[in-house]
Design an enzyme around this catalytic site. Sequence first.
Site, short mmCIF file in Angstrom:
data_model
loop_
_atom_site.label_atom_id
_atom_site.label_comp_id
_atom_site.label_asym_id
_atom_site.label_seq_id
_atom_site.Cartn_x
_atom_site.Cartn_y
_atom_site.Cartn_z
CG HIS A 278 7.10 -2.15 2.09
ND1 HIS A 278 6.99 -1.07 2.92
CD2 HIS A 278 5.88 -2.75 2.08
CE1 HIS A 278 5.76 -0.99 3.39
NE2 HIS A 278 5.07 -2.01 2.91
CB ALA B 236 3.78 4.39 3.52
CG LEU B 237 7.10 1.32 -0.83
CD1 LEU B 237 7.78 1.09 -2.18
CD2 LEU B 237 6.23 0.12 -0.45
NE ARG C 172 -2.77 1.32 9.84
CZ ARG C 172 -3.15 0.34 9.01
NH1 ARG C 172 -2.47 -0.80 8.99
NH2 ARG C 172 -4.19 0.49 8.22
CD GLU D 171 15.91 -2.59 4.57
OE1 GLU D 171 16.07 -1.65 3.78
OE2 GLU D 171 16.31 -3.76 4.34
CG MET E 166 -1.91 -1.18 1.15
SD MET E 166 -3.45 -0.90 2.03
CE MET E 166 -2.86 -0.64 3.68
O1 PAF Z 1 -0.19 -5.70 3.54
C1 PAF Z 1 -0.60 -4.80 2.77
O2 PAF Z 1 0.07 -3.80 2.51
C2 PAF Z 1 -1.99 -4.91 2.14
O3 PAF Z 1 -2.88 -5.53 3.02
C3 PAF Z 1 -1.97 -5.62 0.78
C4 PAF Z 1 -1.54 -7.07 0.91
C5 PAF Z 1 -1.05 -4.88 -0.17
C6 PAF Z 1 -3.39 -5.61 0.19
O4 PAF Z 1 -3.87 -4.33 0.03
#
Ligand code: PAF
Length: 288
Positions: free
Chosen positions: A38, A33-34, A191, A36, A31
Amino acid sequence: MSLLASTREELAKLLDSARREGASIGFVPTMGALHEGHASLMRVARERVGGGPVVVSIFVNPLQFGAGEDLDRYPRTLEADLEVCEREGVDVVFAPSVDEVYPGGDPQVTVAPGPLADVLEGKTRPGHFGGVLTVVAKLFGLVKPDVAVFGEKDYQQLALIRRMSADLCLGVDVVGAPTQREADGLALSSRNRYLSPEQREEATTLSRALYAAQREAAHGVEAALQAARAELRRAKGADVDYLVVTDPALAELSTHPEPATEARILIAARVGTTRLIDNMSLTIGASR
Ligand code: PAF
């Protein structure tokens, strides 16, 4: 260079040659807001597909947010996210609009996540996992990946996506990657940026409780839970929603597990208005 696609057609075009060459496609749905955490998923995807394309999607999925949750204030940081993808050698970034993913509004046909979605996170966030699985199924349909990588930090989500891929024969190898942590143990999460410095400090209570449980797990489930609760009592600002020990597939653990039984401890707590989750593996009845 990471190539950006914002429509289904652009995405299909960018993946066309890889598909024709029969290359494996790796996928990391996010979603945005990447951080480390990610980036580590992108590296796992790269390991899995070698020279095949790694695709990252960036889409804040309205379907998985309940009324009063943080859909509107969820951080949207596309420029910085593209830099992370670039740095990690991601081939294609798919960043569609809500209309592109849900033309005509909410879909009529959605994925029913089954009983595993009614416990833990699902209890507090009704409808959440239906929204997650629906968007992940759609993204799988658009990207058609061979491998998709998700963080173990969202352990219940990972279990449900695995289950969906198996039960609906989606043919996607769903891979879990270990939670990335700050030096003081706090699990990385988009978050975390909602937390004030004091709340950020309080938030470390979650991982401290889980580490305490790991240390005591040799003495059994109750000892592990007591150690975690003792750690939680020391904190003022964390309002605990649940603290449970389950088997690794999130089923109930037998009351008298065999020595060296693998288990999972999961916690959710509110720090200020921010809901945080974390989990760790436990080995019950054996010294680690
Ligand atoms: O974990 C997340 O960021 C979200 O739940 C996902 C898997 C991208 C689905 O929107």
